[in-house]
Scaffold this active site. Structure first.
Site, PDB file in Angstrom:
ATOM      1  CE  LYS A  19      24.218  -9.542   8.922  1.00 31.99           C
ATOM      2  NZ  LYS A  19      25.604  -9.413   9.402  1.00 31.99           N
TER       3      LYS A  19
ATOM      4  CG  ASP B 278      27.684  -9.584  12.726  1.00 29.48           C
ATOM      5  OD1 ASP B 278      27.756 -10.823  12.712  1.00 29.48           O
ATOM      6  OD2 ASP B 278      26.959  -8.939  11.947  1.00 29.48           O
TER       7      ASP B 278
END
Ligand code: ATR
Length: 293
Positions: free
Chosen positions: A77, A113
Site C-alpha cells: 500500500k 479504507d
C-alpha cells in the site's frame, strides 16, 4: 474457473484486479466479480500475487497491459505510491494507496479504507460522526485511514489508544497538525479513563480476529455511555467478542463486514463510474466467510 467462463470473456473484456503478497486469501475477487456480474459489466477482476521485489514492474505492467483498475493490499500500500502519476489528497494524508485507477495510461492512487468505514457508519449504523467524540483502538494502517477520515468529518475529538503508546502519539500528532481535529493518544492501560466520554468506539487492531476469537481489546463496556456505538473492523468472526460484549451491555454495535464491502464498492465506483451493488457485495462476503445462503 467455470464461474469465470460463465461470465463470457470476450476480446473486449476489461481487466481489474488486486495485487498483494500473499493474495490467495483475498475476498475481493469473489466480491468484485459478483458485483461486475450483477451490473452486467464486461470486466473481470483477478488476484495477482506480486512480490515486494516487483512492485515497480507490476505498476509498469498495469500501464502496459491497460489494466483499468487495481486494488492494493498488504504489503504494497505504501510501496506503490512513487510509481503513480497522481495521489488523491485523502490517500496523501493517510500515506497509503489501496486503489489505483488507470485513466488512459495516467495512474491515480486513492485510499478508500476510511471512506468505506464512514459509509458503513452512516448507512449501516445510521450514525453521522459530526460532533461525536471518537475513540480508536490501534495505530496501524487501518487506524490511520479511519482516523484521518473521521478527523475530516467534523468529529468533536479523537482519542487514539494503542499497545505501543509511542505509535499512537505519533499518529495523534500527525492527525492533529494536518486536520486541526483535537486528538490525544494513550496506552491501552489509559483507555478506561476516556470511555465515559466516548460516543463512538472503534477497534482497528486484530484482537478478536479468527482464530483468536476469545481475545478482545481491554474495554469495559459498562464504562461507556449507554448511548455509545461500538464498532469493530474485524469481520471474521462477524460478531467479535467486543461486539458481543457491547451488545450484551445494550449498546449499539457495528461489525466489520460493511467496511470491507464499502471500501470495495468505492473502488468499483472510481473505476467504472457506476453505483456499486453493495448488497450483492455484502452477501458474497457473507457467503465466502460464513457460508450464508
Ligand atoms: P493494520 O494495517 O490492519 O492496521 P498494522 O498496521 O499491523 O495493521 O497495525 C496493527 C494494530 O493492531 C497496531 O495498532 C497494533 O499495536 P502495536 O502498534 O502496539 O503493534 C495492534 N495490535 C496487534 N496485535 C495486538 C495485540 N495482541 N494487542 C494489542 N494490540 C495489538
Amino acid at each position: 474457473m467455470t464461474d469465470l467462463l460463465a461470465q463470457g470473456l470476450t476480446g473486449s473484456t476489461g481487466v481489474l484486479g488486486v495485487i498483494g503478497d500473499p493474495i490467495s486469501h483475498s475476498l475481493s475477487p469473489a466480491m468484485q466479480n459478483a458485483a461486475l456480474r450483477s451490473l452486467g459489466k464486461d470486466y473481470i477482476y483477478v488476484p495477482l500475487a506480486v512480490s515486494p521485489l516487483h512492485v515497480e514492474e507490476a505498476i509498469a505492467g498495469m500501464r502496459a497491459l491497460g489494466i483499468k483498475g487495481l486494488n492494493v493490499t498488504i504489503p504494497h500500500k505504501v510501496a506503490v505510491m512513487p510509481y503513480l502519476d497522481e495521489i488523491d489528497p485523502m490517500a496523501q494524508l493517510i500515506g497509503a494507496v489501496n486503489t489505483i485507477n488507470n485513466d488512459g495510461g495516467r495512474l491515480t492512487g486513492y485510499n478508500t479504507d476510511g471512506y468505506g468505514f464512514l459509509r458503513s457508519l452512516k448507512e449501516e449504523a445510521g450514525w453521522d460522526p459530526q460532533g461525536q467524540r471518537v475513540t480508536v483502538i490501534g495505530a496501524g494502517g487501518a487506524a490511520r485511514a479511519i482516523g484521518f477520515q473521521l478527523a475530516l468529518s467534523r468529529i468533536e475529538s479523537l482519542v487514539l489508544a494503542n499497545r505501543t503508546e509511542e505509535r499512537a502519539r505519533y499518529l495523534a500528532n500527525d492527525i492533529h497538525h494536518r486536520t486541526s481535529c483535537p486528538t490525544v493518544a494513550c496506552s491501552l492501560d489509559g483507555l478506561t479513563s476516556y470511555l465515559g466520554t466516548t460516543d463512538i468506539l472503534i477497534n482497528t487492531t486484530s484482537l478478536g480476529m479468527h482464530p483468536e476469537i476469545d481475545t478482545m481489546p481491554p474495554v469495559d463496556c459498562e464504562c461507556l455511555p449507554t448511548t455509545a456505538l461500538v464498532c469493530d473492523i474485524v469481520y471474521h468472526p462477524n460478531e467479535t467478542q467486543l461486539i458481543q460484549k457491547a451488545a450484551a451491555c445494550g449498546l449499539a454495535t457495528l461489525p466489520g463486514l460493511g467496511m470491507l464491502a464499502y471500501q470495495g464498492a468505492a473502488a468499483l465506483e472510481i473505476w467504472l463510474q457506476v453505483e456499486a451493488p453493495v448488497e450483492v457485495m455484502k452477501a458474497t462476503l457473507r457467503r465466502q466467510l460464513f457460508g450464508d445462503e
